[in-house]
Every structure is written in C-alpha cells, then in structure tokens.
Design an enzyme around this catalytic site. Sequence first.
Site, PDB file in Angstrom:
ATOM      1  CE  LYS A  13      -2.222  -0.996   3.981  1.00  0.00           C
ATOM      2  NZ  LYS A  13      -1.541  -1.995   4.425  1.00  0.00           N
ATOM      3  NE  ARG A  88      -3.804  -1.023  10.165  1.00  0.00           N
ATOM      4  CZ  ARG A  88      -2.959  -0.482   9.671  1.00  0.00           C
ATOM      5  NH1 ARG A  88      -2.898   0.702   8.979  1.00  0.00           N
ATOM      6  NH2 ARG A  88      -1.686  -1.033   9.549  1.00  0.00           N
ATOM      7  NE  ARG A 127       8.027  -2.743   5.765  1.00  0.00           N
ATOM      8  CZ  ARG A 127       6.686  -2.491   6.061  1.00  0.00           C
ATOM      9  NH1 ARG A 127       6.160  -1.988   5.057  1.00  0.00           N
ATOM     10  NH2 ARG A 127       6.062  -2.985   7.001  1.00  0.00           N
ATOM     11  NE  ARG A 139       6.425  -0.012  10.396  1.00  0.00           N
ATOM     12  CZ  ARG A 139       5.285  -0.058   9.833  1.00  0.00           C
ATOM     13  NH1 ARG A 139       5.247   0.260   8.500  1.00  0.00           N
ATOM     14  NH2 ARG A 139       4.241  -0.554  10.210  1.00  0.00           N
ATOM     15  NE  ARG A 150       2.685  -4.483  11.409  1.00  0.00           N
ATOM     16  CZ  ARG A 150       3.850  -4.219  10.647  1.00  0.00           C
ATOM     17  NH1 ARG A 150       4.916  -4.492  11.078  1.00  0.00           N
ATOM     18  NH2 ARG A 150       3.427  -3.516   9.534  1.00  0.00           N
TER      19      ARG A 150
HETATM   20  P1  AMP Z   1       1.374   1.023   9.221  1.00  0.00           P
HETATM   21  O1  AMP Z   1       2.033   1.773   9.020  1.00  0.00           O
HETATM   22  O2  AMP Z   1      -0.040   1.321   8.463  1.00  0.00           O
HETATM   23  O3  AMP Z   1       1.387  -0.449   9.143  1.00  0.00           O
HETATM   24  O4  AMP Z   1       0.563   1.193  10.745  1.00  0.00           O
HETATM   25  C1  AMP Z   1       1.499   0.672  12.021  1.00  0.00           C
HETATM   26  C2  AMP Z   1       0.709   0.732  13.164  1.00  0.00           C
HETATM   27  O5  AMP Z   1       0.031   1.931  13.191  1.00  0.00           O
HETATM   28  C3  AMP Z   1      -0.423  -0.304  12.914  1.00  0.00           C
HETATM   29  O6  AMP Z   1      -0.029  -1.666  12.960  1.00  0.00           O
HETATM   30  C4  AMP Z   1      -1.289   0.373  14.189  1.00  0.00           C
HETATM   31  O7  AMP Z   1      -0.791  -0.127  15.538  1.00  0.00           O
HETATM   32  C5  AMP Z   1      -1.341   1.708  14.024  1.00  0.00           C
HETATM   33  N1  AMP Z   1      -2.297   2.080  12.994  1.00  0.00           N
HETATM   34  C6  AMP Z   1      -1.900   2.546  11.685  1.00  0.00           C
HETATM   35  N2  AMP Z   1      -3.362   2.953  11.272  1.00  0.00           N
HETATM   36  C7  AMP Z   1      -4.131   2.612  12.141  1.00  0.00           C
HETATM   37  C8  AMP Z   1      -5.704   2.593  11.961  1.00  0.00           C
HETATM   38  N3  AMP Z   1      -6.359   3.232  10.801  1.00  0.00           N
HETATM   39  N4  AMP Z   1      -6.362   2.425  12.990  1.00  0.00           N
HETATM   40  C9  AMP Z   1      -5.796   1.790  14.148  1.00  0.00           C
HETATM   41  N5  AMP Z   1      -4.475   1.760  14.112  1.00  0.00           N
HETATM   42  C10 AMP Z   1      -3.650   2.176  13.148  1.00  0.00           C
END
Ligand code: AMP
Length: 196
Positions: A13, A88, A127, A139, A150
């Site tokens: 994404k 999400r 990654r 990260r 996740r």
């Molecule tokens: P990402 O970079 O999109 O993989 O997001 C990293 C982490 O941020 C996720 O594993 C969640 O803990 C938190 N997070 C990001 N977007 C959301 C969302 N829309 N709702 C809830 N938690 C989020």
Amino acid sequence: MRLILLGAPGAGKGTQAARLMQKSSIPQLSTGDMLRAAVAAGTAVGLKAKTIMDSGGLVPDEVVVGIVAERIQKPDATRGFILDGFPRTVAQAQALDAMLAGKRMDLDAVIELKVDEAALLDRMAQRVRETKAAGKPVRSDDNPEAFKTRLDTYRTQTAPVSAYYAKTGRLSVIDGMAPVDSVSKAIDQVLSAVKA
Ligand code: AMP
C-alpha cells in the site's frame, strides 16, 4: 480524487500510494506515518499509541478518526487524498463515510491489494534488510512477533472493511503479488475507469 488503498501489512500500500502521490500530486495520508510522527514528537496521542503499535494491535478508532478528520481539512487535501492504512475497522469506515457526507464528498475508489499471506513474512524481512542497508531506522513493529499480531489483527478487524465497501459496489481488488510496476498499472486502470 479520493482513494483508499486496502491490504494486509506488507501488501505494498505504502509503495503504491507514494507512486500515486508523485503522479497525481495528491497527498498520501498514512495513519501509520502520522502515528509514528506523533510517537517521535512525544505528543499525548503518541504516548498512548506507542505500546499498542509496538505490539501490532490497533490504536483506538476515536484516536485515528480524529487524526484523519483533522488531516483532510488541510489545504493540500482539498483536491483529494490517498488513504493508506485507514480505515482499518468497519467503525472507521463508517466514520469516514459520515465525515465525507458532511462535506458532500464521496470516495472515487477503494482498491484492495490482495496478497498471499505466506509471502508477507518474507516481504517484511526483505523490507528490514533494505532499510538497514540504506542506514535507516527499522520500524519497531517490523519483527516476527509483532508482524504475526499485525496479520491476525488484519484478518479479524480489517478484512471486514473490504466486505463493507464491496457491499456498496465500491471495491476493486487487484493482485498485489504481481511485480510493483504491474500493480501500479492495474491501479491506473481502475482509476481511469472511475474517471471515465
Ligand atoms: P502501518 O504503518 O499502516 O502499518 O501502521 C502501523 C501501526 O499503526 C499499526 O500496526 C497500528 O498499530 C497503527 N495504525 C495505523 N493506522 C491505524 C488505523 N487506521 N487504526 C488503528 N491503528 C492504526
């Protein structure tokens, strides 16, 4: 253009959103990036989110909905935005619908990058290797344990979001296992069909 990119962690994404942003000059709104910035800045939201993010769980809906509501008001989002990592949960999708309806706006497309879960752990490891090789920080949730959580979180809470959009005929599903350029092309095709 208002677009949502859905897909499991590691589905691509972020990569595709960044490419779209370059092509269309429409901002990529990544809730993950916004939350990581809040963590780095040590804000109240960041302090609340850090432990949850490190474990691979979801930050509460009201927190992320608030962040997105604020972000889409900014001037650079008036021409549109690419949402990456939001919504999400079905509750977040409903909140977004209400938010947009309040502004008499609608989504142009919701695109899901469908991937083979078995390949995702390898993608995450790749990654991590690339990030380290580039001398950038890895990260804190890119480790096998948090990644497994996740994926579980995605399966139980986020997969229903695709069904939510499919019900209203707004969902397009693309093969996210294809090479990056082919995925970009498939996204372009969906977007041109929407514009036509
Ligand atoms: P990402 O970079 O999109 O993989 O997001 C990293 C982490 O941020 C996720 O594993 C969640 O803990 C938190 N997070 C990001 N977007 C959301 C969302 N829309 N709702 C809830 N938690 C989020």
